[in-house]
Design a protein around this motif. Structure first.
Motif, PDB file in Angstrom:
ATOM      1  N   LEU A   1      48.089  61.042  17.023  1.00  0.00           N
ATOM      2  CA  LEU A   1      48.129  61.122  18.481  1.00  0.00           C
ATOM      3  C   LEU A   1      46.718  61.157  19.035  1.00  0.00           C
ATOM      4  N   SER A   2      46.537  60.544  20.214  1.00  0.00           N
ATOM      5  CA  SER A   2      45.236  60.548  20.884  1.00  0.00           C
ATOM      6  C   SER A   2      45.433  60.680  22.383  1.00  0.00           C
ATOM      7  N   ARG A   3      44.416  61.174  23.053  1.00  0.00           N
ATOM      8  CA  ARG A   3      44.425  61.180  24.516  1.00  0.00           C
ATOM      9  C   ARG A   3      44.220  59.757  25.022  1.00  0.00           C
ATOM     10  N   THR A   4      44.911  59.422  26.087  1.00  0.00           N
ATOM     11  CA  THR A   4      44.806  58.082  26.661  1.00  0.00           C
ATOM     12  C   THR A   4      43.754  58.104  27.761  1.00  0.00           C
ATOM     13  N   ASP A   5      42.637  57.398  27.524  1.00  0.00           N
ATOM     14  CA  ASP A   5      41.574  57.409  28.527  1.00  0.00           C
ATOM     15  C   ASP A   5      41.882  56.394  29.634  1.00  0.00           C
ATOM     16  N   PRO A   6      41.198  56.484  30.766  1.00  0.00           N
ATOM     17  CA  PRO A   6      41.498  55.603  31.908  1.00  0.00           C
ATOM     18  C   PRO A   6      41.365  54.119  31.571  1.00  0.00           C
ATOM     19  N   GLN A   7      40.413  53.749  30.718  1.00  0.00           N
ATOM     20  CA  GLN A   7      40.232  52.339  30.387  1.00  0.00           C
ATOM     21  C   GLN A   7      41.438  51.790  29.623  1.00  0.00           C
ATOM     22  N   LEU A   8      41.984  52.580  28.709  1.00  0.00           N
ATOM     23  CA  LEU A   8      43.166  52.142  27.981  1.00  0.00           C
ATOM     24  C   LEU A   8      44.368  52.042  28.910  1.00  0.00           C
ATOM     25  N   LEU A   9      44.507  53.005  29.812  1.00  0.00           N
ATOM     26  CA  LEU A   9      45.612  52.950  30.774  1.00  0.00           C
ATOM     27  C   LEU A   9      45.506  51.726  31.673  1.00  0.00           C
ATOM     28  N   GLU A  10      44.297  51.436  32.153  1.00  0.00           N
ATOM     29  CA  GLU A  10      44.109  50.272  33.011  1.00  0.00           C
ATOM     30  C   GLU A  10      44.487  48.990  32.280  1.00  0.00           C
ATOM     31  N   ALA A  11      44.124  48.902  30.998  1.00  0.00           N
ATOM     32  CA  ALA A  11      44.484  47.722  30.214  1.00  0.00           C
ATOM     33  C   ALA A  11      45.996  47.620  30.058  1.00  0.00           C
ATOM     34  N   ALA A  12      46.674  48.754  29.842  1.00  0.00           N
ATOM     35  CA  ALA A  12      48.136  48.743  29.718  1.00  0.00           C
ATOM     36  C   ALA A  12      48.786  48.316  31.024  1.00  0.00           C
ATOM     37  N   VAL A  13      48.268  48.808  32.138  1.00  0.00           N
ATOM     38  CA  VAL A  13      48.818  48.428  33.448  1.00  0.00           C
ATOM     39  C   VAL A  13      48.643  46.929  33.682  1.00  0.00           C
ATOM     40  N   ARG A  14      47.485  46.382  33.336  1.00  0.00           N
ATOM     41  CA  ARG A  14      47.253  44.953  33.522  1.00  0.00           C
ATOM     42  C   ARG A  14      48.246  44.120  32.709  1.00  0.00           C
ATOM     43  N   LEU A  15      48.523  44.572  31.481  1.00  0.00           N
ATOM     44  CA  LEU A  15      49.478  43.845  30.654  1.00  0.00           C
ATOM     45  C   LEU A  15      50.882  43.908  31.258  1.00  0.00           C
ATOM     46  N   LEU A  16      51.304  45.098  31.684  1.00  0.00           N
ATOM     47  CA  LEU A  16      52.669  45.233  32.209  1.00  0.00           C
ATOM     48  C   LEU A  16      52.853  44.568  33.569  1.00  0.00           C
ATOM     49  N   ARG A  17      51.799  44.480  34.353  1.00  0.00           N
ATOM     50  CA  ARG A  17      51.922  43.816  35.649  1.00  0.00           C
ATOM     51  C   ARG A  17      52.333  42.350  35.507  1.00  0.00           C
ATOM     52  N   LEU A  18      52.056  41.767  34.369  1.00  0.00           N
ATOM     53  CA  LEU A  18      52.438  40.373  34.135  1.00  0.00           C
ATOM     54  C   LEU A  18      53.959  40.197  34.115  1.00  0.00           C
ATOM     55  N   LEU A  19      54.706  41.293  33.887  1.00  0.00           N
ATOM     56  CA  LEU A  19      56.166  41.202  33.924  1.00  0.00           C
ATOM     57  C   LEU A  19      56.654  40.813  35.318  1.00  0.00           C
ATOM     58  N   ASP A  20      55.849  41.099  36.356  1.00  0.00           N
ATOM     59  CA  ASP A  20      56.219  40.736  37.722  1.00  0.00           C
ATOM     60  C   ASP A  20      55.894  39.278  38.046  1.00  0.00           C
ATOM     61  N   THR A  21      55.081  38.652  37.197  1.00  0.00           N
ATOM     62  CA  THR A  21      54.723  37.238  37.402  1.00  0.00           C
ATOM     63  C   THR A  21      54.901  36.509  36.073  1.00  0.00           C
ATOM     64  N   PRO A  22      56.149  36.272  35.673  1.00  0.00           N
ATOM     65  CA  PRO A  22      56.425  35.741  34.336  1.00  0.00           C
ATOM     66  C   PRO A  22      55.763  34.396  34.040  1.00  0.00           C
ATOM     67  N   ASP A  23      55.498  33.599  35.083  1.00  0.00           N
ATOM     68  CA  ASP A  23      54.832  32.311  34.830  1.00  0.00           C
ATOM     69  C   ASP A  23      53.418  32.501  34.292  1.00  0.00           C
ATOM     70  N   ASP A  24      52.835  33.675  34.540  1.00  0.00           N
ATOM     71  CA  ASP A  24      51.472  33.939  34.067  1.00  0.00           C
ATOM     72  C   ASP A  24      51.426  34.418  32.618  1.00  0.00           C
ATOM     73  N   ILE A  25      52.580  34.835  32.085  1.00  0.00           N
ATOM     74  CA  ILE A  25      52.597  35.475  30.775  1.00  0.00           C
ATOM     75  C   ILE A  25      52.031  34.595  29.661  1.00  0.00           C
ATOM     76  N   PRO A  26      52.422  33.327  29.528  1.00  0.00           N
ATOM     77  CA  PRO A  26      51.892  32.532  28.409  1.00  0.00           C
ATOM     78  C   PRO A  26      50.370  32.403  28.422  1.00  0.00           C
TER      79      PRO A  26
END
Length: 305
Positions: free
Chosen positions: A132-157
């Motif tokens: 287990l590790s603490r999640t720093d803001p940079q890792l969270l921001e990267a996760a948010v950027r990845l998941l935001r692509l679910l709202d624009t599926p044409d951008d995923i590939p």
């Protein structure tokens, strides 16, 4: 952190009911549970599990890993575990993501990346294959950027590989960087144990000697015992038993096999021994356990993530 709320909002938007949901982004799954669940056994594959809301408990043999928002779990081997959501409600459901680690991408990044800062190379890292590790803001921001692509599926590939690579980069610069490097080095202790794990997973239904497993791992028998236990919190034979029992449970549940047939299929010669060990792991005899799983499926969360 506002990124946690953003992450939770995206997961909630794409999971309208309880369960595990594959996404259009390769290797990415979303998990939602609206109540505390019963313990559930399964195999955790190399992955990143990050919780946006709620709390989960993972058991590896006798060791307990409990984590919630702002913490993440990294698994670096295939491990039989028990998972349980311990904090969730309809108003604030358990919400998490699981990203299976692409070892080929990680390997290429390790070659391309400059040497890690000294603080990472000298930092103490846990020896288990689950940490287990603490999640720093940079890792969270990267996760948010990845998941935001679910709202624009044409951008995923086009954009998902870049967003995933950013997320992996943050992991490779985090406090578990040494573990990820060891995962990829051919002759590291972790990689040797992973070879032993892979061989046991292929041969779990057959009798084997620990000497044979040690040969496959290219280790001495004493070294295998020491490092296998350090990584998995169990011996090779205990690992084999966990795999046998989990597969027997799957056969009874999904293929409608009776307990004796399932026991024989996974390598047990003694039905009574199988029944004792099954009850010890799952808390009930096979028929009673599977009946409970069928009648209350919503109470059992997946072990991983």
């Amino acid at each position: 952190m506002h990124q946690l709320q953003t992450l939770a909002d995206i997961i909630a938007r794409h999971t309208e009911s309880d369960g595990v949901f594959a996404t259009e982004i390769p290797r990415l799954s979303l998990v939602r549970m609206s109540k505390r669940t019963e313990p559930m056994q399964g195999v955790q594959h190399p992955s990143l599990c990050l919780i946006a809301q709620g709390t989960k408990q993972v058991l590896l043999a006798d060791e307990v890993f409990e984590y919630g928002p702002a913490r993440h779990l990294i698994a670096s081997a295939d491990l039989p575990i028990t998972g349980q959501v311990i904090e969730a409600s309809p108003e604030e459901p358990y919400l998490s993501i699981k990203l299976d680690l692409d070892l080929s991408v990680l390997g290429a990044m390790m070659i391309e990346m400059p040497p890690a800062p000294e603080t990472f190379t000298t930092a103490k890292t846990c020896g288990k294959a689950i940490c287990l590790s603490r999640t720093d803001p940079q890792l969270l921001e990267a996760a948010v950027r990845l998941l935001r692509l679910l709202d624009t599926p044409d951008d995923i590939p086009f954009l998902a590989p870049l967003a995933e690579k950013e997320l992996l980069y943050r992991l490779m610069r985090g406090d578990q960087a040494k573990k990820l490097h060891r995962m990829l080095m051919p002759e590291s202790r972790l990689q040797q144990v992973n070879r032993a794990i892979a061989w046991i997973r292929q041969n779990y239904a057959k009798p084997f000697s620990v000497d044979r497993v040690a040969q496959e791992a290219r280790m001495s028998t004493s070294s295998l015992h020491e490092h296998f236990k350090e990584v998995t919190a169990m011996s090779p034979l205990q690992y084999q038993k966990q795999l046998r029992l989990q597969e027997a449970r799957r056969l009874i549940l999904s293929e409608a096999l009776d307990a004796a047939s399932a026991a024989h299929r996974v390598g047990y010669d003694s039905p009574s021994q199988f029944s004792r060990e099954y009850r010890r792991l799952f808390g009930a005899p096979p028929i009673q356990d599977v009946s409970r799983l069928k009648t209350e499926p919503a109470s059992f969360a997946p072990a991983s993530a």
